[in-house]
Structures are given as C-alpha cells and as structure tokens.
Design a protein around this motif. Structure first.
Motif, PDB file in Angstrom:
ATOM      1  N   GLU A  91      -4.895   7.363  12.133  1.00 52.68           N
ATOM      2  CA  GLU A  91      -4.996   7.994  10.804  1.00 52.68           C
ATOM      3  C   GLU A  91      -3.868   7.515   9.902  1.00 52.68           C
ATOM      4  OE1 GLU A  91      -5.118  12.210  11.288  1.00 52.68           O
ATOM      5  OE2 GLU A  91      -7.075  12.212  12.283  1.00 52.68           O
ATOM      6  N   MET A  92      -2.668   7.464  10.458  1.00 56.90           N
ATOM      7  CA  MET A  92      -1.502   7.019   9.694  1.00 56.90           C
ATOM      8  C   MET A  92      -1.651   5.566   9.253  1.00 56.90           C
ATOM      9  SD  MET A  92       2.240   6.529  11.352  1.00 56.90           S
ATOM     10  CE  MET A  92       1.587   5.224  12.405  1.00 56.90           C
ATOM     11  N   LEU A  93      -2.133   4.723  10.163  1.00 56.87           N
ATOM     12  CA  LEU A  93      -2.278   3.300   9.844  1.00 56.87           C
ATOM     13  C   LEU A  93      -3.360   3.060   8.799  1.00 56.87           C
ATOM     14  CD1 LEU A  93      -1.990   1.755  13.427  1.00 56.87           C
ATOM     15  CD2 LEU A  93      -0.302   1.587  11.592  1.00 56.87           C
ATOM     16  N   THR A  94      -4.491   3.744   8.925  1.00 53.62           N
ATOM     17  CA  THR A  94      -5.570   3.565   7.950  1.00 53.62           C
ATOM     18  C   THR A  94      -5.104   3.965   6.564  1.00 53.62           C
ATOM     19  OG1 THR A  94      -7.292   3.907   9.594  1.00 53.62           O
ATOM     20  CG2 THR A  94      -7.917   4.266   7.306  1.00 53.62           C
ATOM     21  N   TYR A  95      -4.387   5.082   6.473  1.00 54.84           N
ATOM     22  CA  TYR A  95      -3.853   5.559   5.188  1.00 54.84           C
ATOM     23  C   TYR A  95      -2.951   4.492   4.554  1.00 54.84           C
ATOM     24  CZ  TYR A  95      -0.851   8.367   2.094  1.00 54.84           C
ATOM     25  OH  TYR A  95      -0.140   8.859   1.028  1.00 54.84           O
ATOM     26  N   ALA A  96      -2.040   3.943   5.343  1.00 51.61           N
ATOM     27  CA  ALA A  96      -1.096   2.955   4.797  1.00 51.61           C
ATOM     28  C   ALA A  96      -1.794   1.654   4.426  1.00 51.61           C
ATOM     29  CB  ALA A  96       0.016   2.695   5.813  1.00 51.61           C
ATOM     30  N   MET A  97      -2.676   1.166   5.308  1.00 51.41           N
ATOM     31  CA  MET A  97      -3.318  -0.130   5.055  1.00 51.41           C
ATOM     32  C   MET A  97      -4.313  -0.058   3.905  1.00 51.41           C
ATOM     33  SD  MET A  97      -3.912  -1.691   8.844  1.00 51.41           S
ATOM     34  CE  MET A  97      -2.537  -2.062   9.913  1.00 51.41           C
ATOM     35  N   ALA A  98      -5.051   1.038   3.815  1.00 48.77           N
ATOM     36  CA  ALA A  98      -5.982   1.184   2.686  1.00 48.77           C
ATOM     37  C   ALA A  98      -5.216   1.184   1.370  1.00 48.77           C
ATOM     38  CB  ALA A  98      -6.795   2.466   2.839  1.00 48.77           C
ATOM     39  N   ASN A  99      -4.042   1.811   1.361  1.00 54.95           N
ATOM     40  CA  ASN A  99      -3.234   1.815   0.135  1.00 54.95           C
ATOM     41  C   ASN A  99      -2.650   0.444  -0.164  1.00 54.95           C
ATOM     42  OD1 ASN A  99      -3.541   4.399  -0.924  1.00 54.95           O
ATOM     43  ND2 ASN A  99      -2.010   5.272   0.454  1.00 54.95           N
ATOM     44  N   MET A 100      -2.260  -0.309   0.872  1.00 55.29           N
ATOM     45  CA  MET A 100      -1.791  -1.686   0.648  1.00 55.29           C
ATOM     46  C   MET A 100      -2.886  -2.518  -0.004  1.00 55.29           C
ATOM     47  SD  MET A 100       0.177  -2.718   4.174  1.00 55.29           S
ATOM     48  CE  MET A 100       1.531  -1.735   4.829  1.00 55.29           C
ATOM     49  N   ILE A 101      -4.076  -2.454   0.574  1.00 56.37           N
ATOM     50  CA  ILE A 101      -5.192  -3.250   0.062  1.00 56.37           C
ATOM     51  C   ILE A 101      -5.594  -2.767  -1.329  1.00 56.37           C
ATOM     52  CG2 ILE A 101      -7.631  -3.834   0.472  1.00 56.37           C
ATOM     53  CD1 ILE A 101      -6.937  -3.727   3.498  1.00 56.37           C
ATOM     54  N   GLY A 102      -5.572  -1.442  -1.539  1.00 52.68           N
ATOM     55  CA  GLY A 102      -5.884  -0.889  -2.856  1.00 52.68           C
ATOM     56  C   GLY A 102      -4.929  -1.380  -3.927  1.00 52.68           C
ATOM     57  N   GLN A 103      -3.642  -1.481  -3.590  1.00 56.30           N
ATOM     58  CA  GLN A 103      -2.656  -1.963  -4.562  1.00 56.30           C
ATOM     59  C   GLN A 103      -2.962  -3.393  -5.003  1.00 56.30           C
ATOM     60  OE1 GLN A 103      -0.156  -0.221  -5.969  1.00 56.30           O
ATOM     61  NE2 GLN A 103       1.188   0.705  -4.434  1.00 56.30           N
ATOM     62  N   VAL A 104      -3.394  -4.214  -4.040  1.00 57.68           N
ATOM     63  CA  VAL A 104      -3.667  -5.623  -4.353  1.00 57.68           C
ATOM     64  C   VAL A 104      -4.981  -5.776  -5.112  1.00 57.68           C
ATOM     65  CG1 VAL A 104      -4.048  -7.917  -3.360  1.00 57.68           C
ATOM     66  CG2 VAL A 104      -2.387  -6.361  -2.326  1.00 57.68           C
ATOM     67  N   ILE A 105      -6.013  -5.039  -4.672  1.00 56.77           N
ATOM     68  CA  ILE A 105      -7.340  -5.205  -5.270  1.00 56.77           C
ATOM     69  C   ILE A 105      -7.450  -4.472  -6.602  1.00 56.77           C
ATOM     70  CG2 ILE A 105      -9.798  -4.654  -4.987  1.00 56.77           C
ATOM     71  CD1 ILE A 105      -9.506  -5.135  -2.027  1.00 56.77           C
TER      72      ILE A 105
ATOM     73  N   SER B 110      -4.752  -2.446  -8.176  1.00 55.31           N
ATOM     74  CA  SER B 110      -3.483  -2.078  -8.811  1.00 55.31           C
ATOM     75  C   SER B 110      -3.146  -0.590  -8.665  1.00 55.31           C
ATOM     76  CB  SER B 110      -3.480  -2.431 -10.313  1.00 55.31           C
ATOM     77  OG  SER B 110      -3.637  -3.810 -10.501  1.00 55.31           O
ATOM     78  N   ARG B 111      -3.675   0.045  -7.634  1.00 57.83           N
ATOM     79  CA  ARG B 111      -3.327   1.457  -7.420  1.00 57.83           C
ATOM     80  C   ARG B 111      -3.522   1.822  -5.960  1.00 57.83           C
ATOM     81  NH1 ARG B 111      -7.459   5.060  -6.723  1.00 57.83           N
ATOM     82  NH2 ARG B 111      -9.590   4.369  -7.185  1.00 57.83           N
ATOM     83  N   ARG B 112      -2.851   2.891  -5.566  1.00 56.22           N
ATOM     84  CA  ARG B 112      -3.036   3.425  -4.219  1.00 56.22           C
ATOM     85  C   ARG B 112      -4.402   4.119  -4.179  1.00 56.22           C
ATOM     86  NH1 ARG B 112       1.390   7.114  -2.222  1.00 56.22           N
ATOM     87  NH2 ARG B 112       1.180   6.032  -0.221  1.00 56.22           N
ATOM     88  N   VAL B 113      -5.124   3.914  -3.105  1.00 56.20           N
ATOM     89  CA  VAL B 113      -6.440   4.528  -2.961  1.00 56.20           C
ATOM     90  C   VAL B 113      -6.305   6.014  -2.644  1.00 56.20           C
ATOM     91  CG1 VAL B 113      -8.620   4.445  -1.684  1.00 56.20           C
ATOM     92  CG2 VAL B 113      -7.388   2.335  -2.166  1.00 56.20           C
ATOM     93  N   PHE B 114      -5.301   6.357  -1.822  1.00 56.93           N
ATOM     94  CA  PHE B 114      -5.060   7.748  -1.441  1.00 56.93           C
ATOM     95  C   PHE B 114      -3.630   8.122  -1.816  1.00 56.93           C
ATOM     96  CE2 PHE B 114      -7.936   5.957   1.885  1.00 56.93           C
ATOM     97  CZ  PHE B 114      -9.087   6.571   1.443  1.00 56.93           C
ATOM     98  N   VAL B 115      -3.479   9.102  -2.686  1.00 55.85           N
ATOM     99  CA  VAL B 115      -2.146   9.511  -3.115  1.00 55.85           C
ATOM    100  C   VAL B 115      -1.431  10.260  -2.004  1.00 55.85           C
ATOM    101  CG1 VAL B 115      -0.845  10.844  -4.819  1.00 55.85           C
ATOM    102  CG2 VAL B 115      -2.896   9.594  -5.514  1.00 55.85           C
TER     103      VAL B 115
END
Length: 510
Positions: free
Chosen positions: A179-193, A195-200
């Motif tokens: 759960e922790m990894l998915t949260y962090a990685m989805a936000n990394m990818i969201g920032q690149v794709i 320009s924002r975090r997917v999950f605050v």
C-alpha cells in the motif's frame, strides 16, 4: 482387351501419382522444408487441450512440465497452438534469433476489455502506432535523460513516504508495504505525467487504486478459456471478461477525470509542459500515424499500472527475503553505513558504490521476477526452433520464473543468495535483456518499455527503505512467502512490518 487396358492405365496412373508425390517431397526437403515435428508436450483433453492441466499456478506447472518434456514445450490450448521456452537458450532462440517473427501479441480478453481493444503500447501490434507510443514514452518519461530530469520528483516523493513511515513507527503501527509503495509510486508517475500528485493523502482512495491495479494484473494473467476457444468466448465461462469490463469502467472514469482536470489547468503550465502535454502535442507524427484520445488513455493505463505494480512487487519480495534472512539485512546495513553514514538519506548517485544492494536487487529479480510468464507473443510465420516445427499463429510464453530457478543455470536456485552476483561470471549479468539467464523485463523488441525506470525505482526505493529503517515483523506474526499468480507475481499475504528509524532526525526532514 478393354478391361486389361483399363487396368494397365490405372496402374500407370497410380505409379505416376506416387512418383509425383515422392519427387515433390524430396525436392521440398532438398529446398529446406522445415521439419514438421512439433515440440514435445502433454496430450491434454479433447477440445480444451491442456487448459485444465495448468492449475492455479501456471508458471510452476509449466516449469515442472519442462523438466519432463524439455526446454521447448508444446501445448494444444483449445484451438490454439502454444509453445513455452523454459531455459536461457530457448528464450534466446525465440526472443533474439526469431525476435521479429514473435514481435506481435495474440488477441486476448485483457487487450480487448482492459487495454481499449489493444490501443495501448503493451498489446498494440508491432507497427507505426506502437513505435510512436514507445518513442514518446522513452523520450519524455522512460529513457535515460528523461529519468534524470525527474530525479527530484523521486526524491521528494520518497521524502513524503519516509516521514509517513516514521510517524507509523512513532505510533507503533505496522507499515503495509504494498500500500505504501503504490501510494508513493503513483504520485511519482502522476507528477511526471500530470504535474501533480495523484493522491494527496494515503488512505481509502490510494488503497482502492492499489486494489484496482492488483485486480487488473491478476485478471490479465488468467488463462481465459475464451482466448483459446474463440467460438465460446461469448459465454464467459469463468466470469473473467465480465470482471474485466467492470474494472475497465472504473479505470476509464479515473483516467477521464485525470485528463479533464489536466486540460482545465493547462494555463498553469505555460512553458513547463509535462508528459501528457507532450503526448497531446505529438498526436500526429511524420509517418502519418495519429494518436486518438483512446490511445492516450490506454498509454496512461500502461504507465500507471505497470509502473507501480511490477516495481513494488520486487521491492516487497526483497524486503520479505531480508526479513527471512536477517544476516543479509545486517550486511547491507553495514555496506550503507560505510558508504553513506547515518547523517543523510541515500541518494541515487550512491547506488553505484553499493554492490551488495545491487546484488540483492538482481537476486530478487531472479527468484521473484515481477512477470513470471512474459506477456504472450505470437508467430507471424512458421519457423523452426531446436529442430522442432513451430506453426504460424503459435502463441509463445517464456517462463521467466523457471529460468530463474533452473539448477543447470543457478547453484542452489531456491536459496536467496545475493553473493552469487558479486564475483565470477554472474557479476557481469545485467537484467536489461541481453543476458538470458536473467530477463525479468523480457527481451527483444517487445522488452518492457519501463525496464530502465523499473531498475532505477527498485534500486533507489529499496535502498532508501533499507538504509532509513530497521525492519522486523510484528510480534507473533509469521512471514508468509507464498506466491499469488497474475501478470505480476504478488505475495499472497501482503507484507506488513514494524520499522524503526536508524538515521539522524534531520535526514527525514527533506
């Protein structure tokens, strides 16, 4: 006399026909007609073939079949032919020597119902659209320079994760690793794709996304009867396609919302385009290929799902193996303390000075490859491998899991021994698709587009988690190392662990 003439003529005609076929066969043999002998394999059942033989863990079943029948295995799957490569040499024959012949994917329910009818990069036919999607992804997200450009994003998101883990430690709560990894990685990818975090904040929304990703990877990995007997696909006997359709609606709603919000905020990114801006701006290319909105949604689906789940599964398995082998955790801590110390966080530039950490990553990819059976390919023409005839339209699976556990390739393959990658020939083995003993991302033209990104994420995130914390299991909890089969190889019981900070408090502040 007439009957005798007729008999004579019939004999002459029969002799001529026999001579014709003998001559034709001989000439074709001399011209190199391929051997028609199929590879060995189990007989299977009438009509449905070998489908019922695979069971709930097909990668294990197929590995056991390979021990009996050999490195190139043939199965009749419904109305379809299928071959499985289970050794490095067999994988090299298909993915290198015959790469172009196996550069397409076979039609399947996952491509149809999850990937927008194969409009994505993973399932698209090898051709101009696939090349455009791959080129844009490499140039602006997955390639070497692009990865360097968003290194700061990775560092920032890891900072968020470390602080959340430190807070969990203070509260005495276990950290649920996937759960922790998915949260962090989805936000990394969201920032690149985007320009924002997917999950605050980490919570119900991010956990639901994790569940959706796992469901997608699981359902896409099933051997669906309808894929192998197309005439009965409409019956959906296993209920797989119905589940895919429902899941697709949820993903489509999420992706549509992302794109709509991104379009509405375009004015905020003047002069600073993100990945989605670039893709939208390159919907036409010089070859005349046009990307539709559906292609773009399908590409985002690839990046968000494969980009989070495959890397996170490797990291979770690596942490589980270290908890199972405390001496390995102790040794990598000693290496990190000597190279980095405890006054700061690990940085990506440190990784090249941490050979034992890199060996742990390789050993995890060997024993627990994120994709146990590579995504299927299909032959566009008949060919020959190891003296066996492979018909046109034969599906190919490479059993990456079996290759990693082959005792003819690896000494004591069931042991978790990072040291095997520190000396001798194994020290030069690289997981990027050229050394067929270790191909966790596949090989050839259809190697995973995110190979480079996957290696960077695994080494950097795993290294940071190990360097920043001591790890132990909650009191009274036994470590479960069972696998759950899917497109990605999950732990059947998600890893939950108690962490304790081991760096100076200032290291967690940024």
């Amino acid at each position: 006399m007439a009957p005798l003439v007729d008999i004579f003529l019939l004999r002459e005609l029969a002799t001529a026909i026999i001579l014709f076929f003998i001559t034709r066969f001989s000439v074709r043999s001399l011209l190199g007609k391929p051997n028609r002998k199929l590879p060995p394999g189990p007989k299977g059942w009438p009509v449905i073939g070998a489908l019922p033989l695979l069971g709930s863990m097909p990668h294990v079943t197929l590995a056991n079949m390979a021990k009996k029948y050999g490195p190139v295995l043939y199965l009749k799957m419904g109305t379809c032919n299928m071959v499985v490569a289970s050794t490095p040499d067999a994988a090299r024959a298909f993915l290198k020597t015959l790469d172009i012949n196996f550069s397409n994917r076979p039609p399947n329910a996952g491509a149809t119902h999850l990937a927008y009818d194969a409009q994505d990069m993973v399932f698209a036919d090898y051709g101009q659209r696939w090349k455009l999607l791959r080129k844009l992804s490499n140039l602006h997200m997955l390639g070497g320079k692009a990865l360097d450009d968003w290194a700061q994003v990775r560092a920032e998101e890891l900072g968020h994760m470390l602080r959340a883990m430190k807070e969990s430690s203070k509260q005495g709560e276990a950290v649920v690793v996937p759960e922790m990894l998915t949260y962090a990685m989805a936000n990394m990818i969201g920032q690149v794709i985007l320009s924002r975090r997917v999950f605050v904040t980490k919570g119900e929304e991010s956990n639901e996304f994790k569940d959706m990703v796992v469901e997608l990877m699981t359902s896409a990995g099933f051997f669906n009867i309808g894929d192998f007997i197309p005439s009965i696909a409409w019956m959906d006997l296993q209920g797989i396609e119905g589940g895919m359709k429902r899941l697709h609606k949820r993903f489509d709603a999420l992706l549509t919302k992302m794109i709509d919000e991104h379009t509405a905020s375009a004015h905020e990114r003047k002069g600073k385009p993100d990945f989605l801006d670039v893709v939208m701006g390159n919907r036409e290319n010089s070859a005349g290929e046009r990307l539709t909105l559906t292609n773009i949604k399908a590409l985002l689906l690839n990046l968000f799902t494969a980009g989070t789940d495959t890397s996170s599964s490797i990291i979770e398995w690596a942490l589980a193996e270290m908890l199972n082998n405390p001496s390995i955790l102790k040794q990598v801590h000693e290496e990190m303390d000597q190279v980095i110390g405890r006054s700061r966080r690990l940085e990506e530039t440190d990784i090249q000075k941490l050979p034992y950490l890199q060996a742990i990553c390789k050993e995890t990819m060997r024993k627990h490859p994120s994709t146990p059976l590579n995504l299927p390919r299909v032959s566009t023409a008949a060919c020959e491998v190891d003296g066996y005839y492979i018909p046109k339209n034969t599906r190919l699976s490479v059993n990456i899991w079996a290759i990693g556990r082959d005792p003819d390739v690896w000494e004591k393959p069931l042991d978790f021994t990072p040291e095997r990658f520190l000396s001798g020939r194994n020290a030069k083995i690289d997981p990027r698709g050229n050394d067929f003993e270790l191909i966790p991302f596949g090989a050839g033209r259809r190697i995973c587009a995110g190979t480079r990104m996957g290696i960077v994420l695994v080494e950097y995130i795993l290294g940071t988690l190990v360097h920043s914390f001591d790890w132990k299991l909650p009191n009274g909890v036994e470590l479960n190392m069972d696998e759950s089969f899917g497109l990605a190889l999950q732990k059947s019981v998600p890893l939950a662990a108690i962490v304790s900070p081991r760096l100076s408090s200032t290291a967690y502040a940024s």
